[in-house]
Design a protein around this motif. Structure first.
Motif, mmCIF file in Angstrom:
data_model
loop_
_atom_site.group_PDB
_atom_site.id
_atom_site.type_symbol
_atom_site.label_atom_id
_atom_site.label_comp_id
_atom_site.label_asym_id
_atom_site.label_seq_id
_atom_site.Cartn_x
_atom_site.Cartn_y
_atom_site.Cartn_z
ATOM 1 N N MET A 1 0.829 -1.211 0.000
ATOM 2 C CA MET A 1 0.000 0.000 0.000
ATOM 3 C C MET A 1 0.865 1.264 0.000
ATOM 4 S SD MET A 1 -2.935 -1.199 -0.391
ATOM 5 C CE MET A 1 -3.913 0.266 -0.266
ATOM 6 N N GLU A 2 1.943 1.236 0.759
ATOM 7 C CA GLU A 2 2.852 2.382 0.781
ATOM 8 C C GLU A 2 3.536 2.553 -0.573
ATOM 9 O OE1 GLU A 2 6.579 4.234 3.311
ATOM 10 O OE2 GLU A 2 5.542 2.461 4.070
ATOM 11 N N SER A 3 3.902 1.450 -1.216
ATOM 12 C CA SER A 3 4.522 1.509 -2.540
ATOM 13 C C SER A 3 3.568 2.123 -3.559
ATOM 14 C CB SER A 3 4.931 0.108 -3.013
ATOM 15 O OG SER A 3 5.874 -0.453 -2.149
ATOM 16 N N ILE A 4 2.313 1.746 -3.480
ATOM 17 C CA ILE A 4 1.304 2.305 -4.389
ATOM 18 C C ILE A 4 1.185 3.806 -4.177
ATOM 19 C CG2 ILE A 4 -1.182 2.346 -4.894
ATOM 20 C CD1 ILE A 4 -1.145 -0.718 -4.369
ATOM 21 N N GLN A 5 1.190 4.240 -2.928
ATOM 22 C CA GLN A 5 1.102 5.672 -2.643
ATOM 23 C C GLN A 5 2.319 6.419 -3.178
ATOM 24 O OE1 GLN A 5 0.491 5.797 1.601
ATOM 25 N NE2 GLN A 5 -1.748 5.757 1.370
ATOM 26 N N ILE A 6 3.483 5.811 -3.074
ATOM 27 C CA ILE A 6 4.705 6.427 -3.613
ATOM 28 C C ILE A 6 4.613 6.535 -5.136
ATOM 29 C CG2 ILE A 6 7.191 6.094 -3.955
ATOM 30 C CD1 ILE A 6 7.236 4.861 -1.081
ATOM 31 N N ILE A 7 4.157 5.477 -5.778
ATOM 32 C CA ILE A 7 4.020 5.475 -7.241
ATOM 33 C C ILE A 7 3.009 6.518 -7.689
ATOM 34 C CG2 ILE A 7 3.190 4.109 -9.204
ATOM 35 C CD1 ILE A 7 4.483 1.654 -7.771
ATOM 36 N N ASP A 8 1.909 6.643 -6.943
ATOM 37 C CA ASP A 8 0.878 7.628 -7.274
ATOM 38 C C ASP A 8 1.260 9.051 -6.921
ATOM 39 O OD1 ASP A 8 -0.754 5.661 -8.260
ATOM 40 O OD2 ASP A 8 -2.059 5.532 -6.493
#
Length: 123
Positions: A113-120
């Motif tokens: 979830m944190e990786s997705i937020q970083i990507i977004d």
């Protein structure tokens, strides 16, 4: 199952000293969800302060004197605390294995979830 397992973990953190001493150092607050978070924080605080396991009555008193009482879900938190006054009988080996797996699964989920937020670009 996750929510039920979280409740079983919380229950055993106040009734099962062997489990608490083994598991507490490995369980992070962020692994819990919703009303389980303040209950875990109260247990963690109590054990840290008194080096003993709390009972549900002590948790309820601690809750009423805390900032958690102003949460929107305060009634759910209080209901959860009151539901912990009956000991859940579970096999200790199963509990440790299930808690370990749950911690690993939650850590992976939160990292994704944190990786997705970083990507977004949100972080």
């Amino acid at each position: 199952m996750t929510k039920e397992l979280q409740t079983i973990i919380l229950n055993n953190l106040i009734y099962n000293e062997d489990f608490t001493r083994k598991a507490l150092p490995h369980i992070k607050v962020e692994y819990f969800e919703k009303e389980n978070i303040p209950v875990y924080k109260l247990i963690l605080s109590f054990v840290g302060k008194y080096n003993k396991l709390p009972n549900s009555a002590a948790l309820e008193i601690e809750f009423k004197g805390s900032d958690f009482v102003t949460r929107q879900d305060a009634n759910e938190v209080l209901s959860l605390i009151r539901s912990l006054d009956v000991k859940e009988e579970v096999d200790n080996d199963w509990l440790i294995d299930s808690t370990e797996k749950w911690c690993k699964d939650r850590a992976v989920y939160l990292a994704i979830m944190e990786s997705i937020q970083i990507i977004d670009g949100q972080k």
